[in-house]
Design a protein around this motif. Structure first.
Motif, short mmCIF file in Angstrom:
data_model
loop_
_atom_site.label_atom_id
_atom_site.label_comp_id
_atom_site.label_asym_id
_atom_site.label_seq_id
_atom_site.Cartn_x
_atom_site.Cartn_y
_atom_site.Cartn_z
N ILE A 175 0.68 -1.43 0.12
CA ILE A 175 0.09 -0.19 0.17
C ILE A 175 0.68 1.27 -0.04
CG2 ILE A 175 -1.59 1.23 1.27
CD1 ILE A 175 -2.88 -1.03 -0.10
N GLY A 176 1.91 1.33 0.77
CA GLY A 176 2.91 2.29 0.78
C GLY A 176 3.43 2.58 -0.51
N MET A 177 3.87 1.46 -1.05
CA MET A 177 4.58 1.82 -2.40
C MET A 177 3.75 2.20 -3.49
SD MET A 177 6.61 -2.06 -2.64
CE MET A 177 7.21 -1.69 -4.26
N LEU A 178 2.14 1.63 -3.60
CA LEU A 178 1.35 2.26 -4.35
C LEU A 178 1.18 3.42 -4.03
CD1 LEU A 178 -1.31 -0.72 -4.51
CD2 LEU A 178 0.31 -0.12 -6.38
N CYS A 179 1.01 4.27 -2.85
CA CYS A 179 0.80 5.52 -2.54
C CYS A 179 2.15 6.24 -3.12
CB CYS A 179 0.83 5.76 -0.99
SG CYS A 179 -0.76 5.25 -0.33
N MET A 180 3.39 5.85 -2.99
CA MET A 180 4.39 6.61 -3.48
C MET A 180 4.55 6.48 -4.98
SD MET A 180 6.74 7.39 -1.04
CE MET A 180 8.35 7.00 -1.08
N ALA A 181 4.24 5.51 -5.51
CA ALA A 181 4.15 5.51 -7.00
C ALA A 181 3.19 6.47 -7.57
CB ALA A 181 3.77 4.21 -7.50
N LEU A 182 1.74 6.83 -7.04
CA LEU A 182 0.79 7.59 -7.41
C LEU A 182 1.38 9.20 -7.18
CD1 LEU A 182 -2.20 5.75 -6.34
CD2 LEU A 182 -1.71 6.36 -8.50
N VAL A 183 2.02 9.59 -6.27
CA VAL A 183 2.37 10.86 -5.78
C VAL A 183 3.75 11.13 -6.65
CG1 VAL A 183 4.02 10.41 -3.83
CG2 VAL A 183 2.31 12.34 -3.89
N ALA A 184 4.34 10.51 -7.18
CA ALA A 184 5.67 10.55 -7.94
C ALA A 184 5.55 11.58 -8.89
CB ALA A 184 6.29 9.20 -8.37
N ASN A 185 4.42 11.26 -9.70
CA ASN A 185 4.49 12.44 -10.82
C ASN A 185 4.62 13.87 -10.52
OD1 ASN A 185 3.75 10.64 -13.24
ND2 ASN A 185 1.70 10.31 -12.40
N LEU A 186 4.22 14.31 -9.26
CA LEU A 186 4.37 15.41 -8.89
C LEU A 186 5.95 15.97 -9.05
CD1 LEU A 186 1.70 14.83 -7.48
CD2 LEU A 186 2.24 16.27 -5.74
N GLN A 187 6.90 15.25 -8.95
CA GLN A 187 8.09 15.55 -9.22
C GLN A 187 8.62 15.14 -10.46
OE1 GLN A 187 10.96 14.45 -5.99
NE2 GLN A 187 12.61 14.26 -7.42
N TYR A 188 8.45 13.88 -10.93
CA TYR A 188 9.08 13.35 -12.22
C TYR A 188 8.69 13.60 -13.27
CZ TYR A 188 12.16 10.78 -8.98
OH TYR A 188 13.02 10.57 -7.88
N ALA A 189 7.01 14.06 -13.38
CA ALA A 189 6.29 14.29 -14.61
C ALA A 189 6.22 15.97 -14.78
CB ALA A 189 5.04 13.54 -14.43
N TRP A 190 6.66 16.55 -13.88
CA TRP A 190 6.65 17.95 -14.01
C TRP A 190 7.37 18.61 -15.35
CZ3 TRP A 190 4.35 22.24 -12.20
CH2 TRP A 190 4.98 23.65 -12.58
N THR A 191 8.55 17.77 -15.72
CA THR A 191 9.33 18.44 -16.87
C THR A 191 8.29 18.30 -18.30
OG1 THR A 191 11.37 18.16 -18.22
CG2 THR A 191 10.26 16.21 -17.39
N LEU A 192 7.30 17.46 -18.25
CA LEU A 192 6.65 17.53 -19.38
C LEU A 192 5.36 18.48 -19.56
CD1 LEU A 192 5.32 13.53 -18.98
CD2 LEU A 192 7.04 14.46 -20.63
N PHE A 193 5.38 19.35 -18.55
CA PHE A 193 4.53 20.45 -18.61
C PHE A 193 4.95 21.75 -18.61
CE2 PHE A 193 2.42 17.30 -15.95
CZ PHE A 193 0.84 17.24 -16.70
N VAL A 194 6.35 21.64 -18.70
CA VAL A 194 6.97 23.15 -18.88
C VAL A 194 7.07 23.91 -19.96
CG1 VAL A 194 9.50 24.34 -18.58
CG2 VAL A 194 8.69 22.35 -17.01
#
Length: 437
Positions: free
Chosen positions: A21-40
């Motif tokens: 459950i903790g790993m899934l939560c981490m995977a779902l919140v990761a986009n806030l950091q790692y997907a940001w570059t796609l929006f710049v």
């Protein structure tokens, strides 16, 4: 109604279920950091904001996410993981929805603060909870949890990129913000504190305390600051080099060079970053598991020295495209484990009861290290990329040697002086374990 509280199903209290459950939560919140570059780039094209102003939002997010983790960890230790992750889920969802409607930079910056609160709440909680559930396998548990933070972005980066291209970045922010917030909130309801259960004691080859120190007590100990300095040194050394992989590849003429590997042909920089991210995720549970077997400081010695040698190899042989990819991957393989080993050694040294808050305080070393990263640009201007590699390598090797020959004996003596011995810590006995005074 008889006034009794409905107990959750037994499988909820299984520590491996809690870890997943903790790993899934981490995977779902990761986009806030790692997907940001796609929006710049899309935001820049839409609003004509300069890139530096847009990236300031990312810096605000990182600072908020890093420096609030100790507070969020304290809340976890006091109230349990469920409410903290639930609030983090709301913040994560609201932040991206705000981004979808933001038409001014101040709105973007406010959303970044909210996103940082959300990501820090989820990250600090899940790592802290893993440390408590797995006193016998802290390295592995922290490593798997931290690995989830990168895995989420790997799974969703293509759908997000496709949605940006087809429906616009605003729609992608809105849809994925709402989706991630809702899913993390649901998963938060499944999180629970460690419960009484039997855990077989193991003979450990390294010092583990039986005393539970709170954060205020921990920061007054010299051994904490020695651990903190090691964290800052390795994080800064790695960041100084890895943050410059793109510019270095460009200067060497590698960036757009087509490379074929495993049947795929991609620009060298894209291929390198993809492999690096895999290594960065893989090393966290791997080195965490290794540290459970041979000791934290021994593992630090191996990987930190290995990182230094990989940096020197990148400097010496990076002109060859394939060797550039190889040594860059080795740098990431020897760097990402700091997010599993350091939380584990923190709990080993200062106990499980306040593990979330204590690990959160140690995690601020990442923010401190980030402040040193601009030194890489100064070094590059003064002595070229070789200066960056040499300084980063020296820092990493020094940290590895210090961990083995300074930190290890000092930490063991300090724990022995507290009367703790080399004890095995069991969360089921926390209520009866001694508390530091």
């Amino acid at each position: 109604m008889d006034g009794t509280v409905q107990q959750p199903p037994v499988f909820w209290k299984n520590r491996w279920f809690q870890l997943v459950i903790g790993m899934l939560c981490m995977a779902l919140v990761a986009n806030l950091q790692y997907a940001w570059t796609l929006f710049v780039a899309p935001m820049q094209a839409r609003h004509h904001w300069d890139q530096a102003s847009i990236q300031l939002a990312f810096s605000i997010f990182i600072v908020t996410e890093t420096w609030l983790v100790p507070v969020e960890g304290w809340l976890v230790d006091k109230f349990g993981p469920r409410p903290v992750v639930a609030v983090g889920a709301i913040c994560a969802g609201v932040a991206w929805i705000m981004n979808s409607f933001a038409t001014t930079l101040p709105e973007l910056y406010i959303a970044a603060v909210i996103a940082g609160v959300g990501a820090g709440g989820v990250y600090g909680t899940c790592v802290g909870n893993a440390l408590k559930w797995f006193p016998d396998r802290r390295g592995l548990a922290a490593g798997l949890t931290a690995a989830g933070f990168g895995a989420g972005a790997a799974v969703t980066v293509i759908p997000i990129a496709n949605m940006i291209n087809s429906a616009g970045y605003e729609h992608a922010f809105l849809v994925f913000g709402a989706l991630q917030g809702i899913l993390i909130f649901i998963l938060a309801l499944l999180l629970t504190r460690p419960v009484a259960r039997a855990v077989t004691a193991q003979k450990r080859k390294f010092a583990v305390t039986k005393v539970d120190y709170n954060t205020a007590q921990m920061v007054r100990t010299p051994v904490f600051w020695l651990i903190y300095v090691c964290f800052v040194a390795v994080a800064a050394g790695g960041l100084m080099a890895t943050a410059q992989i793109g510019p270095i590849a460009k200067d060497l003429g590698h960036a757009k060079l087509p490379i074929t590997l495993f049947g795929m042909t991609l620009p060298l920089l894209t291929m390198t970053l993809s492999i690096d991210n895999v290594c960065n995720g893989f090393t966290r549970p791997l080195c965490g598991f290794l540290s459970d077997k041979i000791g934290r400081e021994s593992t630090m010695f191996l990987v930190f020295v290995g990182e230094g040698l990989a940096l020197l190899g990148l400097m010496q042989f990076g002109s060859n495209p394939y060797l550039f990819m190889t040594f860059a991957a080795l740098v990431f393989l020897c760097w990402g484990e700091i997010f599993s080993i350091f939380p584990a050694i923190c709990a080993d040294t200062f106990g499980s009861k306040n593990a979330a808050a204590n690990a959160g305080m140690l995690y601020t070393a990442k923010g401190t290290a980030a402040l040193l990263v601009p030194l890489a640009s100064i070094l590059a201007a003064m002595g070229g990329w070789n200066a960056v590699f040499i300084v980063s390598a020296v820092i990493s090797i020094t940290a590895g040697v210090s961990a083995k020959f300074v930190l290890a004996p000092k930490r063991a003596r300090w724990i022995e002086a507290q009367g703790d011995g080399h004890a095995f810590v069991n969360p089921t006995t926390q209520s009866s374990s001694r508390t530091a005074h």
